[in-house]
Design a protein around this motif. Sequence first.
Motif, mmCIF file in Angstrom:
data_model
loop_
_atom_site.group_PDB
_atom_site.id
_atom_site.type_symbol
_atom_site.label_atom_id
_atom_site.label_comp_id
_atom_site.label_asym_id
_atom_site.label_seq_id
_atom_site.Cartn_x
_atom_site.Cartn_y
_atom_site.Cartn_z
ATOM 1 N N ARG A 161 0.671 -1.390 -0.214
ATOM 2 C CA ARG A 161 0.255 -0.141 0.222
ATOM 3 C C ARG A 161 0.808 1.450 -0.007
ATOM 4 N NH1 ARG A 161 -2.868 -4.194 2.866
ATOM 5 N NH2 ARG A 161 -4.902 -4.107 2.151
ATOM 6 N N ASP A 162 1.998 1.461 -1.227
ATOM 7 C CA ASP A 162 2.887 2.248 -1.362
ATOM 8 C C ASP A 162 2.027 3.540 -0.952
ATOM 9 O OD1 ASP A 162 4.881 0.538 -0.852
ATOM 10 O OD2 ASP A 162 5.426 1.019 -2.921
ATOM 11 N N SER A 163 1.273 3.776 -1.690
ATOM 12 C CA SER A 163 0.711 5.250 -1.959
ATOM 13 C C SER A 163 0.506 5.976 -0.604
ATOM 14 C CB SER A 163 -0.478 5.244 -2.932
ATOM 15 O OG SER A 163 -1.416 4.293 -2.531
ATOM 16 N N LEU A 164 -0.522 4.716 0.294
ATOM 17 C CA LEU A 164 -0.975 4.688 1.556
ATOM 18 C C LEU A 164 0.553 5.915 2.003
ATOM 19 C CD1 LEU A 164 -3.302 4.651 2.982
ATOM 20 C CD2 LEU A 164 -3.251 2.995 4.108
ATOM 21 N N HIS A 165 1.257 5.162 2.218
ATOM 22 C CA HIS A 165 2.176 5.230 3.364
ATOM 23 C C HIS A 165 2.935 6.487 2.977
ATOM 24 C CE1 HIS A 165 6.731 5.040 3.835
ATOM 25 N NE2 HIS A 165 6.495 4.373 5.080
ATOM 26 N N ALA A 166 2.994 7.109 1.916
ATOM 27 C CA ALA A 166 3.685 8.116 1.518
ATOM 28 C C ALA A 166 2.677 9.440 2.172
ATOM 29 C CB ALA A 166 3.365 8.489 -0.568
ATOM 30 N N LYS A 167 0.590 9.044 1.860
ATOM 31 C CA LYS A 167 0.407 10.286 2.203
ATOM 32 C C LYS A 167 -0.104 9.954 3.438
ATOM 33 C CE LYS A 167 -3.198 10.219 -1.374
ATOM 34 N NZ LYS A 167 -3.398 9.147 -2.355
ATOM 35 N N VAL A 168 0.400 9.100 4.426
ATOM 36 C CA VAL A 168 0.444 9.458 5.805
ATOM 37 C C VAL A 168 1.968 9.845 6.444
ATOM 38 C CG1 VAL A 168 0.733 7.995 8.277
ATOM 39 C CG2 VAL A 168 -0.874 7.301 6.254
ATOM 40 N N ILE A 169 2.636 9.770 5.061
ATOM 41 C CA ILE A 169 4.474 10.660 5.960
ATOM 42 C C ILE A 169 3.851 12.105 5.258
ATOM 43 C CG2 ILE A 169 7.150 10.721 4.640
ATOM 44 C CD1 ILE A 169 6.325 8.532 5.717
ATOM 45 N N SER A 170 3.115 12.522 4.205
ATOM 46 C CA SER A 170 3.282 14.255 3.907
ATOM 47 C C SER A 170 2.037 14.861 4.799
ATOM 48 C CB SER A 170 2.621 13.980 2.453
ATOM 49 O OG SER A 170 1.108 13.660 1.942
ATOM 50 N N ASN A 171 1.117 13.430 5.448
ATOM 51 C CA ASN A 171 0.351 14.183 7.095
ATOM 52 C C ASN A 171 1.376 15.054 7.937
ATOM 53 O OD1 ASN A 171 -1.829 11.736 6.504
ATOM 54 N ND2 ASN A 171 -2.701 14.237 5.630
ATOM 55 N N ILE A 172 2.571 13.655 8.018
ATOM 56 C CA ILE A 172 3.150 14.115 9.156
ATOM 57 C C ILE A 172 3.667 15.983 8.934
ATOM 58 C CG2 ILE A 172 5.442 13.477 10.728
ATOM 59 C CD1 ILE A 172 4.898 10.289 9.905
ATOM 60 N N GLN A 173 4.361 16.018 7.426
ATOM 61 C CA GLN A 173 5.366 16.575 6.701
ATOM 62 C C GLN A 173 4.330 17.442 7.384
ATOM 63 O OE1 GLN A 173 5.924 15.865 3.393
ATOM 64 N NE2 GLN A 173 6.954 17.963 2.935
ATOM 65 N N GLU A 174 2.921 17.951 6.955
ATOM 66 C CA GLU A 174 2.073 18.939 6.860
ATOM 67 C C GLU A 174 2.004 19.500 8.430
ATOM 68 O OE1 GLU A 174 -0.972 17.007 3.197
ATOM 69 O OE2 GLU A 174 -1.620 17.087 5.992
ATOM 70 N N VAL A 175 1.581 18.144 9.237
ATOM 71 C CA VAL A 175 1.734 19.116 10.657
ATOM 72 C C VAL A 175 3.157 19.801 11.568
ATOM 73 C CG1 VAL A 175 -0.698 17.749 11.538
ATOM 74 C CG2 VAL A 175 1.830 16.409 11.712
ATOM 75 N N ARG A 176 4.059 19.225 11.063
ATOM 76 C CA ARG A 176 5.171 19.160 11.335
ATOM 77 C C ARG A 176 5.505 21.322 10.744
ATOM 78 N NH1 ARG A 176 9.336 16.768 13.805
ATOM 79 N NH2 ARG A 176 11.535 18.227 13.299
ATOM 80 N N ALA A 177 5.152 20.742 9.736
ATOM 81 C CA ALA A 177 5.530 22.318 9.349
ATOM 82 C C ALA A 177 4.722 23.818 9.978
ATOM 83 C CB ALA A 177 4.876 22.516 7.650
ATOM 84 N N ARG A 178 3.536 23.447 10.956
ATOM 85 C CA ARG A 178 2.789 23.618 11.350
ATOM 86 C C ARG A 178 3.424 23.499 12.804
ATOM 87 N NH1 ARG A 178 0.506 22.306 7.019
ATOM 88 N NH2 ARG A 178 -0.351 23.973 6.003
ATOM 89 N N GLY A 179 4.241 23.514 13.375
ATOM 90 C CA GLY A 179 4.894 23.611 14.262
ATOM 91 C C GLY A 179 4.752 21.644 15.510
ATOM 92 N N ALA A 180 4.238 21.152 15.097
ATOM 93 C CA ALA A 180 3.475 20.089 16.049
ATOM 94 C C ALA A 180 4.743 19.523 16.219
ATOM 95 C CB ALA A 180 2.843 18.968 15.425
ATOM 96 N N ASN A 181 4.836 18.363 17.493
ATOM 97 C CA ASN A 181 5.669 17.589 18.028
ATOM 98 C C ASN A 181 4.988 16.290 17.208
ATOM 99 O OD1 ASN A 181 7.678 16.692 20.013
ATOM 100 N ND2 ASN A 181 6.905 16.954 22.127
ATOM 101 N N THR A 182 6.012 15.699 16.370
ATOM 102 C CA THR A 182 5.495 14.467 15.545
ATOM 103 C C THR A 182 6.099 13.645 16.640
ATOM 104 O OG1 THR A 182 6.828 14.958 13.922
ATOM 105 C CG2 THR A 182 4.741 15.568 13.495
ATOM 106 N N ILE A 183 5.499 12.877 16.724
ATOM 107 C CA ILE A 183 5.864 10.933 17.801
ATOM 108 C C ILE A 183 4.965 10.202 16.574
ATOM 109 C CG2 ILE A 183 5.563 9.764 19.618
ATOM 110 C CD1 ILE A 183 7.090 12.549 20.059
#
Length: 369
Positions: A283-305
Amino acid sequence: EKGGFASFMDKEIHDQPQAVADTLLGRMDADGKLTLDEIHVDETILKSIDKMIVIACGTAAYAGQVAKYTIEHWCRIPVEVELAHEFRYRDPVVNEKTLVVAVSQSGETMDTIMAVRHARQQGAKVVAICNTYGSTIPRESDAALYTHAGPEVAVASTKAFLSQIVACYLLGLYLAQLRGNKFTDEVRVILDELQQIPEKIEKVLQLKEQVEQLARSVQNTQSVLFLGRHVGYPVALEGALKLKELAYIHAEGFAAGELKHGPIALIEDGQLVFIIVPSREGRDSLHAKVISNIQEVRARGANTIVIAEEGDEAVKEYASEVFYVPQTPTLLAPLLTTIPLQFFAMELATMKGLDVDQPRNLAKSVTVE
Ligand code: BG6
């Protein structure tokens, strides 16, 4: 009784390899075929069902959500998951071709009992997935598939949850097996992978110290978000529930794809966000989508665990911290990814001086509607 652990919850988290192994035990014959003798619902009826509805409350309902993703995939039967108290008080479409699965650790949750009665009155067959022999729900159902987690004392469910997920897998695989040969190969692979889960859980248990350190560094946090997709979504919901129950912290779980439709507005500097990352397998595309979700919250200052599978280097770039769990097929991952979240809730509650086994206002089994 606590076997040297500080709390029953801690003990029960550590009981999970055994709970999973025991729930798998004796359910396969020598050829690796599933033999769920307890399901004494007529095979012709089981072959003819055209819909399944999982009814449950709380953590058990999240096990049901994992079941939806897996059973639909393996059996091609539509699976609905509904909170028992909602199911009971609407007008659900249920008939003789509906298989209702009631999931309950205690077997005494009144909301679930009432829903079982309601389903049977409409002609549905009911299979109970339960951890307590002879309790009301299995007694009132057509068949019972017991989880063998052993007694669970802590109010917040841990080992019962994992065992419920395992039982749901077994039921789904059994139905897949009944419904024809084309499922056989996948059934074999998954059954083989399931046998390896207890050992992998042992490895995840070693993350306890890392989780403890994280909890220490964020112990004054007021709000925590959890994001997941696919089977990681119910894991996110469970992570949030555990934190509410134990640490009395505002916590919410979201389907990560929903982020841009609202929850992203909550993200500000320092917001703690857990992200459950799906495996890269198939499910490569799903993996990539979640990575970009991490990126989105991180860019707004989230502490990403981030909770990801071993070897997943791609998550590192946007993660404040990564908890790695052993690789396993995507559908089985909740059995591993849930555990760091259980530890996190327990550690945070402990640091706040709270009673992790008996949280305020909660009861182990709610026997009133
Ligand atoms: C809640 C418990 O009240 O009941 C939860 O605190 C549990 O831990 C839920 O998940 C459902 O209970 P049961 O026994 O039906 O699985």
